[in-house]
Design a protein around this motif. Structure first.
Motif, short mmCIF file in Angstrom:
data_model
loop_
_atom_site.label_atom_id
_atom_site.label_comp_id
_atom_site.label_asym_id
_atom_site.label_seq_id
_atom_site.Cartn_x
_atom_site.Cartn_y
_atom_site.Cartn_z
N ALA A 148 -8.25 -3.75 6.76
CA ALA A 148 -8.53 -2.73 7.77
C ALA A 148 -7.39 -1.71 7.79
O ALA A 148 -6.27 -1.99 7.36
CB ALA A 148 -8.67 -3.38 9.14
N GLY A 149 -7.67 -0.52 8.30
CA GLY A 149 -6.63 0.48 8.48
C GLY A 149 -6.43 1.43 7.32
O GLY A 149 -5.51 2.25 7.34
N GLY A 150 -7.28 1.35 6.29
CA GLY A 150 -7.16 2.28 5.17
C GLY A 150 -7.56 3.68 5.62
O GLY A 150 -8.69 3.90 6.06
N ARG A 151 -6.66 4.64 5.51
CA ARG A 151 -6.88 5.98 6.09
C ARG A 151 -7.57 6.91 5.09
O ARG A 151 -7.17 7.02 3.93
CB ARG A 151 -5.54 6.58 6.51
CG ARG A 151 -5.66 7.95 7.19
CD ARG A 151 -4.33 8.32 7.86
NE ARG A 151 -3.25 8.42 6.89
CZ ARG A 151 -2.95 9.54 6.22
NH1 ARG A 151 -3.64 10.65 6.44
NH2 ARG A 151 -1.94 9.56 5.37
N TYR A 152 -8.61 7.58 5.56
CA TYR A 152 -9.33 8.60 4.79
C TYR A 152 -9.32 9.91 5.59
O TYR A 152 -9.33 9.88 6.82
CB TYR A 152 -10.77 8.18 4.54
CG TYR A 152 -10.94 7.18 3.42
CD1 TYR A 152 -11.43 7.57 2.17
CD2 TYR A 152 -10.62 5.83 3.60
CE1 TYR A 152 -11.60 6.64 1.14
CE2 TYR A 152 -10.79 4.91 2.58
CZ TYR A 152 -11.27 5.32 1.35
OH TYR A 152 -11.43 4.42 0.33
#
Length: 284
Positions: free
Chosen positions: A187-191
């Motif tokens: 979780a928390g992968g920024r796009y």
């Protein structure tokens, strides 16, 4: 497919998946040209070959997708069916060198040939070519293969490659104990936008429905769907990948203990792949 007459002084054919031309006159007669002459680009025969080229590409992709479905779900496949489709080069490319298992769990090897009415030839881990004629075989998901490391090493020794990702597929084994009903590891992968995240999910072959990227798997006869939150549709601002969960066909959230090994591995594979495409700060 042979060469077809096209215009004055040229012939065309489909070579290695693309339209090629050669001259039929002069000193270059019989030689394949490096590029298609301008005079042939709108020729009817060239147009027909291009349509055939597109159809063959779609057919090859469909064969790979079907074999991938058999493998991911470890579905029993009739050996007679494999023998019937084997003469088709697209099916053969998708099936060749996949690990197959017969009636006996110890009957494991790399598929080399399929012969009517339903005989398979495979190379086992002893390097021997053996014949099998069971009614059905399975193309197991790699997480179910106890000898996966040996199969990878043997494939490397023989120089075997697989069109459908099986033995070199990224796998995750479920821990003995898992707390909660969600996995937060990826979780928390920024796009920059939800559109970019959804596009990556689609490109990887996952279904986007509502605010989730999903992956449906048949595991031990049951359907389980892994889901990762990717943001509300039409959300134009920055978004981050959410937690990973699993649900049954009725939409009920599954506890980790209820998630089979294949569904677990494929869900983690999807979450990891989405997280891998995130924006990374320079120097981090």
């Amino acid at each position: 497919m042979g060469w077809l007459a096209a215009g004055d002084g040229y012939e065309v054919a489909l070579i290695d998946g693309r339209v090629a031309a050669r001259s039929t006159s002069g000193r270059a007669a019989g030689r394949q040209l490096k590029s298609l002459p301008k005079a042939l680009r709108d020729h009817p025969e060239v147009d027909r070959l291009r349509r055939l080229e597109e159809w063959l590409a779609r057919h090859a992709a469909a064969c790979v997708a079907q074999v991938d479905t058999w493998m991911v779900s470890s579905l029993p496949v009739p050996t007679g069916l494999l023998a019937r489709v084997w003469p088709d080069e697209a099916w053969q490319a998708a099936l060749r060198h996949l690990v197959v298992v017969g009636d006996d769990p110890d009957e494991v090897g790399f598929l080399r040939d399929a012969i009517a009415p339903g005989e398979l030839r495979m190379v086992n881990l002893d390097g021997e070519t053996v014949r099998l004629s069971p009614e059905t075989v399975t193309l197991p998901h790699p997480v179910l293969l106890p000898d996966l490391d040996d199969l990878r090493e043997f494939a490397a020794e023989l120089g075997l490659t697989q069109k459908v990702e099986q033995i070199h597929r990224a796998t995750w084994r479920k821990p003995a104990e898992v707390s909660g009903s969600e996995v937060t590891e990826f979780a928390g992968g920024r796009y920059a936008s939800r559109f970019g995240l959804a596009a990556r999910a689609t490109q990887l072959g996952y279904r986007v429905s509502g605010g989730y990227a999903t992956c449906r798997v048949r595991d031990d006869g049951r359907i389980a769907e892994a889901a990762v939150w990717i943001g509300e549709p039409y959300w134009e601002e920055e978004v981050r990948t959410g937690n990973l969960t699993w649900h049954d066909q009725e939409g009920r959230t599954l506890r980790p203990a209820e998630v089979g090994p294949v569904a677990w591995s494929e869900g983690m594979r999807m979450a990891a792949a989405l997280h891998a495409g995130r924006q990374v700060e320079e120097g981090s």
